[in-house]
Design a protein around this motif. Structure first.
Motif, PDB file in Angstrom:
ATOM      1  N   LEU A 217       0.824  -1.203   0.000  1.00 45.79           N
ATOM      2  CA  LEU A 217       0.000   0.000   0.000  1.00 45.79           C
ATOM      3  C   LEU A 217       0.863   1.260   0.000  1.00 45.79           C
ATOM      4  N   GLY A 218       0.469   2.225  -0.838  1.00 49.12           N
ATOM      5  CA  GLY A 218       1.117   3.533  -0.825  1.00 49.12           C
ATOM      6  C   GLY A 218       0.510   4.392   0.264  1.00 49.12           C
ATOM      7  N   LEU A 219       0.757   4.011   1.492  1.00 48.55           N
ATOM      8  CA  LEU A 219       0.153   4.643   2.663  1.00 48.55           C
ATOM      9  C   LEU A 219       1.259   5.129   3.590  1.00 48.55           C
ATOM     10  N   GLU A 220       1.026   6.244   4.269  1.00 49.17           N
ATOM     11  CA  GLU A 220       2.007   6.756   5.218  1.00 49.17           C
ATOM     12  C   GLU A 220       2.322   5.684   6.265  1.00 49.17           C
ATOM     13  N   PRO A 221       3.596   5.420   6.567  1.00 50.33           N
ATOM     14  CA  PRO A 221       3.968   4.355   7.511  1.00 50.33           C
ATOM     15  C   PRO A 221       3.273   4.476   8.860  1.00 50.33           C
ATOM     16  N   GLU A 222       3.119   5.714   9.365  1.00 50.75           N
ATOM     17  CA  GLU A 222       2.476   5.895  10.670  1.00 50.75           C
ATOM     18  C   GLU A 222       1.019   5.458  10.630  1.00 50.75           C
ATOM     19  N   MET A 223       0.317   5.836   9.540  1.00 53.50           N
ATOM     20  CA  MET A 223      -1.079   5.440   9.419  1.00 53.50           C
ATOM     21  C   MET A 223      -1.206   3.932   9.225  1.00 53.50           C
ATOM     22  N   LYS A 224      -0.300   3.360   8.463  1.00 57.13           N
ATOM     23  CA  LYS A 224      -0.322   1.918   8.231  1.00 57.13           C
ATOM     24  C   LYS A 224      -0.167   1.159   9.553  1.00 57.13           C
ATOM     25  N   LYS A 225       0.757   1.592  10.371  1.00 61.80           N
ATOM     26  CA  LYS A 225       0.977   0.944  11.673  1.00 61.80           C
ATOM     27  C   LYS A 225      -0.236   1.125  12.577  1.00 61.80           C
ATOM     28  N   MET A 226      -0.845   2.300  12.515  1.00 61.09           N
ATOM     29  CA  MET A 226      -2.019   2.569  13.342  1.00 61.09           C
ATOM     30  C   MET A 226      -3.159   1.615  12.992  1.00 61.09           C
ATOM     31  N   VAL A 227      -3.385   1.376  11.703  1.00 68.12           N
ATOM     32  CA  VAL A 227      -4.464   0.480  11.272  1.00 68.12           C
ATOM     33  C   VAL A 227      -4.169  -0.956  11.688  1.00 68.12           C
ATOM     34  N   ASP A 229      -2.240  -2.066  14.111  1.00 70.64           N
ATOM     35  CA  ASP A 229      -2.346  -2.200  15.572  1.00 70.64           C
ATOM     36  C   ASP A 229      -3.806  -2.258  16.009  1.00 70.64           C
ATOM     37  N   ASP A 230      -4.651  -1.458  15.379  1.00 72.26           N
ATOM     38  CA  ASP A 230      -6.061  -1.448  15.741  1.00 72.26           C
ATOM     39  C   ASP A 230      -6.724  -2.779  15.394  1.00 72.26           C
ATOM     40  N   LEU A 231      -6.373  -3.351  14.248  1.00 70.92           N
ATOM     41  CA  LEU A 231      -6.920  -4.660  13.866  1.00 70.92           C
ATOM     42  C   LEU A 231      -6.472  -5.745  14.833  1.00 70.92           C
ATOM     43  N   GLU A 232      -5.221  -5.697  15.242  1.00 71.28           N
ATOM     44  CA  GLU A 232      -4.703  -6.702  16.175  1.00 71.28           C
ATOM     45  C   GLU A 232      -5.406  -6.613  17.521  1.00 71.28           C
ATOM     46  N   ARG A 233      -5.630  -5.390  17.997  1.00 68.41           N
ATOM     47  CA  ARG A 233      -6.347  -5.236  19.264  1.00 68.41           C
ATOM     48  C   ARG A 233      -7.762  -5.787  19.160  1.00 68.41           C
ATOM     49  N   PHE A 234      -8.401  -5.535  18.033  1.00 67.61           N
ATOM     50  CA  PHE A 234      -9.768  -6.023  17.835  1.00 67.61           C
ATOM     51  C   PHE A 234      -9.829  -7.547  17.908  1.00 67.61           C
ATOM     52  N   LEU A 235      -8.880  -8.230  17.272  1.00 67.86           N
ATOM     53  CA  LEU A 235      -8.882  -9.690  17.250  1.00 67.86           C
ATOM     54  C   LEU A 235      -8.703 -10.282  18.640  1.00 67.86           C
ATOM     55  N   LYS A 236      -7.976  -9.590  19.503  1.00 66.10           N
ATOM     56  CA  LYS A 236      -7.630 -10.140  20.815  1.00 66.10           C
ATOM     57  C   LYS A 236      -8.669  -9.837  21.888  1.00 66.10           C
ATOM     58  N   ARG A 237      -9.708  -9.091  21.561  1.00 65.90           N
ATOM     59  CA  ARG A 237     -10.577  -8.562  22.615  1.00 65.90           C
ATOM     60  C   ARG A 237     -11.963  -9.190  22.659  1.00 65.90           C
ATOM     61  N   LYS A 238     -12.075 -10.432  22.295  1.00 66.37           N
ATOM     62  CA  LYS A 238     -13.378 -11.093  22.330  1.00 66.37           C
ATOM     63  C   LYS A 238     -13.977 -11.061  23.735  1.00 66.37           C
TER      64      LYS A 238
END
Length: 470
Positions: A217-227, A229-238
């Motif tokens: 993805l041609g996405l800013e590295p900071e934004m890419k990491k933010m997304v 990290d947010d997906l990983e938190r979502f998966l772990k929070r059942k």
């Protein structure tokens, strides 16, 4: 002589019986005295402790020498032909435990899987070690008579799991859940993702073959990491979602000019999570009940996408109402704006209910994504946290994201003499990643491609400066 011998034998037998009787009487007397002495001298608590230890010892000895087995049939309910999920899980799990010493395996290619498949054969046992405990598996395809009666032999297959009796609790509480969890992870990793679209009251599916990943993805590295990290938190929070009483879902709003990579980001999220995608066009939904059916028909571990949501009137920001109309039903008014009044259309309240109401509880581990080119047109009720939890602004291309595109398209891993000029122009020019990618893909030679891109950006910058001057 014979009479003398017989007399001697009779006397010997009498002495023998007498001696055995005296020995038994003496032993019985001794045991009675010993029991009396133990009862008098040893406290009852000590006696109970010794008795318990002896019972435990002999019980464990019995269990350690006792092998038991569980049978896992392929078909759980013969009448309704219901398949046993545990059989399928174990059947796919066991080949991962097979080493080079095993000589008999099945191999094949199944439509819904992209990789070659291995399966257990009937000629060898498969041994699995879990938490230091040995478990033995064998595939049973039934007797020859059963095989002749059932030509397909599908209903006769079973897996037999053998283990030590003393490990029964570990098998039920830990080992079988471990097999199921491993199978789910394997299945999610190797299966082909589906892209589903809603039409005429049902979901039609096709293969999701979009190759986008977070690396490309041609996405800013900071934004890419933010997304990520947010997906990983979502998966772990059942358990957290369950604890606070919320459906296990998350909403994302992707907004920005056309060509900034909204669809590519969705594909990258699907490939990263291994989630199927459900693409829902609200213009293909003709009623609230139709909308409910569409949402209810989606599966868990899926991404529900409403692209270009601003194109549907029902989600448009409502204009301020006159004071005398404030108490009226605003959703009903919104419906009245549709030209075809004979057709029941969806309401904003129904859409809100699907996103963050009772209807949103269908399934779990789901992500809902809205995309729009004009976020200002969307009714604010749809955008608040709990509905769209994370707002991602996909704007024009800047320097850091350009480096990713240059690496992907031209395989430039380090710096290049033209980078500085290009990045300077990108900082003051409004240009999308799609436009830059189109320029880079036209030439395989990195020097030529970057020169053409520099020329393109310079022309765009000159045009922009002229428009500002006027």
């Amino acid at each position: 002589m014979m009479m003398s011998t017989l007399s001697s034998m009779t006397g010997l037998r009498s002495v023998s019986f007498s001696s055995w009787f005296e020995l038994y009487a003496a032993f019985s007397t001794f045991m009675m005295l010993l029991r009396t002495a133990i009862n008098d001298l040893v406290p009852s608590q000590v006696r109970n402790f010794i008795t318990t230890k002896l019972e435990t010892f002999f019980s464990n000895y019995y269990k350690s020498s006792n092998q038991v087995s569980l049978t896992i049939n392929q078909i759980w309910d013969d009448y309704n032909n219901k398949h046993n999920e545990l059989f399928q899980a174990a059947y796919n799990y066991l080949p991962t435990k097979v080493g080079q010493t095993y000589n008999s395996l099945k191999i094949g290619k199944v439509d819904e899987h992209k990789d070659l498949m291995l399966a257990v054969d009937t000629t060898e046992d498969v041994v699995d070690i879990f938490e230091g405990i040995k478990f033995t598996w064998r595939l049973d395809e039934g007797s020859e008579k059963e095989q002749r009666r059932d030509h397909n032999n599908n209903n006769k297959q079973a897996l037999k799991l053998s283990f030590n009796e003393k490990h029964r609790e570990i098998v039920m509480d830990k080992y079988i859940p471990h097999v199921l969890k491993t199978y789910e992870a394997m299945n999610a990793e190797r299966r082909i993702l589906k892209l589903n679209s809603w039409s005429n009251g049902y979901w039609g599916d096709s293969e999701l073959s979009h190759p986008a990943t977070f690396e490309t993805l041609g996405l800013e590295p900071e934004m890419k990491k933010m997304v990520i990290d947010d997906l990983e938190r979502f998966l772990k929070r059942k358990e957290m979602y369950k604890r606070v009483g919320k459906p296990w879902k998350r909403g994302y709003l992707l907004y920005g000019p056309p060509g900034t990579g909204k669809s590519s980001l969705i594909a990258a999220m699907a490939n990263y999570l291994r989630f199927d995608v459900y693409d829902l066009d609200l213009n293909s939904v003709y009623s609230n009940s139709d909308l409910m059916d569409a949402m209810r028909s989606t599966t868990k571990r899926s991404i529900i996408v409403l692209e270009d949501i601003d194109c549907n009137k029902v989600v448009n920001a409502r204009s301020p109402q006159p004071k005398e109309e404030l108490d009226s039903d605003e959703d009903a008014k919104q419906d009245a704006k549709f030209e075809d009044a004979k057709v029941e259309r969806i309401t904003l309240s129904a859409l809100l209910n699907c996103v963050d109401g009772l209807w949103s509880s269908y399934g779990e581990e789901r992500i809902i994504i809205f995309t729009t080119n004009h976020v200002e047109k969307i009714d604010p009720a749809l955008l608040r946290p709990g509905r769209m939890d994370m707002h991602i602004n996909l704007s024009y291309l800047k320097a850091k994201a350009f480096r990713v595109l240059a690496s992907n398209y031209l395989e430039i891993r380090d710096n290049h003499p033209l980078f500085e000029q290009i990045e300077e122009l990108l900082e003051r020019t409004e240009i999308t990643p799609a436009e830059v990618a189109e320029q880079l893909i036209r030439n395989e030679d990195p020097d030529v491609a970057l020169s053409e891109l520099l020329k393109f950006l310079s022309e765009r910058d000159t045009k922009g400066q002229a428009e500002k001057a006027n």
